[in-house]
Design a protein around this motif. Structure first.
Motif, short mmCIF file in Angstrom:
data_model
loop_
_atom_site.label_atom_id
_atom_site.label_comp_id
_atom_site.label_asym_id
_atom_site.label_seq_id
_atom_site.Cartn_x
_atom_site.Cartn_y
_atom_site.Cartn_z
N LEU A 121 0.79 -1.22 0.00
CA LEU A 121 0.00 0.00 0.00
C LEU A 121 0.83 1.28 0.00
O LEU A 121 0.52 2.23 -0.71
N ASN A 122 1.87 1.31 0.83
CA ASN A 122 2.47 2.59 1.19
C ASN A 122 3.97 2.45 1.39
O ASN A 122 4.41 1.63 2.21
N PRO A 123 4.80 3.23 0.68
CA PRO A 123 6.25 3.14 0.89
C PRO A 123 6.70 3.62 2.26
O PRO A 123 7.84 3.34 2.67
N ALA A 124 5.83 4.32 3.00
CA ALA A 124 6.20 4.78 4.34
C ALA A 124 6.37 3.62 5.32
O ALA A 124 6.96 3.79 6.39
N GLU B 173 8.76 6.10 -3.30
CA GLU B 173 9.00 4.89 -4.07
C GLU B 173 9.17 5.27 -5.54
O GLU B 173 8.40 6.08 -6.06
N ALA B 174 10.17 4.72 -6.17
CA ALA B 174 10.42 5.03 -7.58
C ALA B 174 11.00 3.81 -8.25
O ALA B 174 11.72 3.01 -7.63
N GLY B 175 10.66 3.64 -9.54
CA GLY B 175 11.20 2.48 -10.23
C GLY B 175 10.76 2.40 -11.67
O GLY B 175 10.30 3.37 -12.27
N ALA C 155 4.33 8.16 -3.38
CA ALA C 155 4.68 8.78 -2.10
C ALA C 155 3.57 8.53 -1.10
O ALA C 155 2.40 8.31 -1.48
N GLY C 156 3.92 8.59 0.19
CA GLY C 156 2.92 8.40 1.22
C GLY C 156 3.45 8.75 2.59
O GLY C 156 4.63 9.04 2.77
N PHE C 157 2.55 8.73 3.57
CA PHE C 157 2.95 8.97 4.95
C PHE C 157 2.12 8.07 5.86
O PHE C 157 1.02 7.62 5.51
N VAL C 158 2.65 7.82 7.07
CA VAL C 158 1.96 7.03 8.08
C VAL C 158 2.15 7.71 9.43
O VAL C 158 3.27 8.10 9.79
N LEU C 159 1.06 7.89 10.17
CA LEU C 159 1.09 8.31 11.57
C LEU C 159 0.82 7.08 12.41
O LEU C 159 -0.17 6.37 12.18
N ASP C 160 1.67 6.81 13.41
CA ASP C 160 1.46 5.60 14.20
C ASP C 160 1.94 5.77 15.63
O ASP C 160 2.77 6.62 15.93
N GLN C 161 1.39 4.95 16.49
CA GLN C 161 1.85 4.76 17.85
C GLN C 161 1.65 3.29 18.21
O GLN C 161 1.49 2.47 17.30
N GLU C 162 1.70 2.95 19.47
CA GLU C 162 1.74 1.54 19.83
C GLU C 162 0.55 0.75 19.32
O GLU C 162 0.70 -0.38 18.84
N ASP C 163 -0.65 1.28 19.39
CA ASP C 163 -1.86 0.52 19.07
C ASP C 163 -2.63 1.04 17.86
O ASP C 163 -3.66 0.46 17.51
N THR C 164 -2.16 2.10 17.21
CA THR C 164 -2.94 2.75 16.16
C THR C 164 -2.04 3.18 15.03
O THR C 164 -0.89 3.57 15.25
#
Length: 343
Positions: A35-38, A120-122, A169-178
Motif C-alpha cells: 500500500l504505502n512506501p512509508a 518509491e520510484a522504479g 509517495a505516502g505517509f503514516v502516523l502511528d503509535q503503539e496501538d494505532t
C-alpha cells in the motif's frame, strides 16, 4: 472487417480501462508494503515477504499476481528497501511488471506518536502479444485455414511492450496501538498506451488505510485468553472511476489469527452496483520469525461463478533488533507480532 474492428475496439477499451487498475491484495494488513512506501523499515529489522494472488481460477479467466519485498533500517530514522510486482492474465496474454526502490524517513512527534514519510520510484513494463489477435486477413473463407501472420496496418501501429518510470509517495502516523496512512501512486502519470503517438496516462491510485488494536489483558472468558488482540482495520482505494473500501476485524491469539474482511463499493456508479462485493475470511499462523497467511474472496455480487480468489502470503522478520536505536522504542507484544508490527 467487422470482426477485425470488434477485436481492436475490445482490446483498446480493455487496455484503457481494465488494465489501468492496479492489482489489490486482501491481506494488506499483513503486507502493508503493498500500500504505502512509508512502511519501509517499520519493523526495525530485516523484513521480507512474498504474496501470491490467484483470481478467478476457472479456466481462461485466471489472473495471477505476485508481490515481493525486502527492507531494513540503515540508520535510526531511515529505512530502505525494494518491491517487485508481477501481474498476468491468461485470457488476454497481458503482463504487468514493476520493480521499485523504496525509502522512508521517521520523525518522532512525541514520546508516543511518529510520522513516517515514504517515497518509491522504479521501472514498469506492460506486455501484450498482438500476434495472438485473429484478424480478417488471416482467415481463408474458402477453406477455413488460419494464416499465422497479418499484414493489417492497424496492428502494426501497436507495440508489444511499453516501458515507463513510476513514482509514488505516502505517509503514516502511528503509535503503539494505532496507525493511519495515506499514499498516492503514479504521481508522474506515466503513459501506458500500446499505440504509437497516443497518450493514455495511468490514473492516480489513492489509498487511505488504518488500524487499531484492542488488547485483552484480563479477559474473564476462556475463549479469549490473556494476551489476545483484536485488530480493527480499513483500507479505502480509488483509481479513476473505480473505488473500493475494505473493512474487517482479525482476532490474534498466540500463534494463530483469523478474521473476516468485507469488500464494499461505497460509491456505486450504476443502478446495479453492489454495496458488498465479497466476503473474505482470512487466516494466519506465525512462528518466531515467519508468518504464513491465507485468504479467500467469496464473491457476493452477480458477476457469476468465479471460484473466488485465493491469496497466499509468507513474511519473515529477523529476530535481530537495532540496539543502537535509542529513540526507537520497540514495544513488542507479549505473544509476538502479526501483520503490522506495533511500535
Amino acid at each position: 472487417m467487422k470482426f477485425k474492428f470488434i477485436l481492436i475496439a475490445a482490446f483498446t477499451l480493455m487496455t484503457t480501462f481494465s488494465n489501468a487498475q492496479d492489482p489489490i491484495f486482501t491481506q494488506f494488513y499483513l503486507v502493508p508494503e503493498t500500500l504505502n512506501p512509508a512502511f519501509t523499515g517499520v519493523s526495525n529489522t530485516w523484513n521480507a515477504g512474498l504474496i501470491h494472488r490467484r483470481q478467478w481460477p476457472d479456466g481462461n479467466r485466471k489472473m495471477d499476481t505476485q508481490f515481493g519485498f525486502a527492507n531494513n533500517l540503515v540508520s535510526d530514522e531511515i529505512g530502505v528497501g525494494m518491491t517487485v510486482l508481477n501481474h498476468s492474465e491468461v485470457f488476454t496474454g497481458y503482463n504487468y511488471f514493476k520493480f521499485n526502490g523504496a525509502f522512508s524517513y521517521r520523525i518522532d512527534l512525541d514520546y508516543d506518536w511518529r510520522l513516517r514519510l515514504g517515497l518509491e520510484a522504479g521501472y514498469g513494463r506492460k506486455d501484450f502479444n498482438f500476434n495472438n489477435l485473429l484478424l480478417e486477413d488471416q482467415i481463408n473463407i474458402n477453406t477455413g485455414a488460419i494464416s499465422p501472420g497479418s499484414i493489417d496496418p492497424g496492428v502494426m501501429n501497436y507495440s508489444n511492450k511499453i516501458n515507463f518510470m513510476d513514482f509514488s509517495a505516502g505517509f503514516v502516523l502511528d503509535q503503539e496501538d494505532t496507525w493511519f496512512g495515506v499514499a498516492v501512486k503514479h504521481l508522474n502519470r506515466p503513459d501506458i498506451s500500446f499505440r504509437e503517438n497516443a497518450n493514455v496516462p495511468l490514473d492516480l491510485f489513492l489509498t487511505v488505510h488504518g488500524g487499531y488494536y484492542i488488547e485483552f489483558f484480563n479477559s474473564p472468558s476462556k475463549l479469549i485468553p490473556e494476551g489476545t488482540n483484536l485488530l480493527l482495520t480499513a483500507n479505502y482505494m480509488r483509481q479513476g472511476q473505480y473505488n473500493r473500501l475494505d473493512v474487517g476485524t482479525v482476532m490474534e491469539y498466540s500463534r494463530i489469527s483469523f478474521g473476516l474482511i468485507a469488500v464494499t463499493n461505497p460509491e456505486g456508479r450504476a443502478t446495479n452496483s453492489h454495496l458488498i462485493t465479497s466476503i473474505n475470511p482470512v487466516f494466519s499462523f506465525k512462528t518466531d520469525e515467519f508468518t504464513f497467511g491465507y485468504s479467500y474472496d467469496w464473491n457476493t455480487s452477480k458477476i457469476g461463478r468465479t471460484q473466488g480468489v485465493h491469496e497466499l502470503s509468507l513474511t519473515w522478520q529477523s529476530s535481530y533488533r537495532c540496539d543502537r536505536c535509542d529513540n526507537y522504542k520497540v514495544k513488542l507484544k507479549r505473544n509476538g507480532e502479526s501483520g503490522y508490527q506495533k511500535m
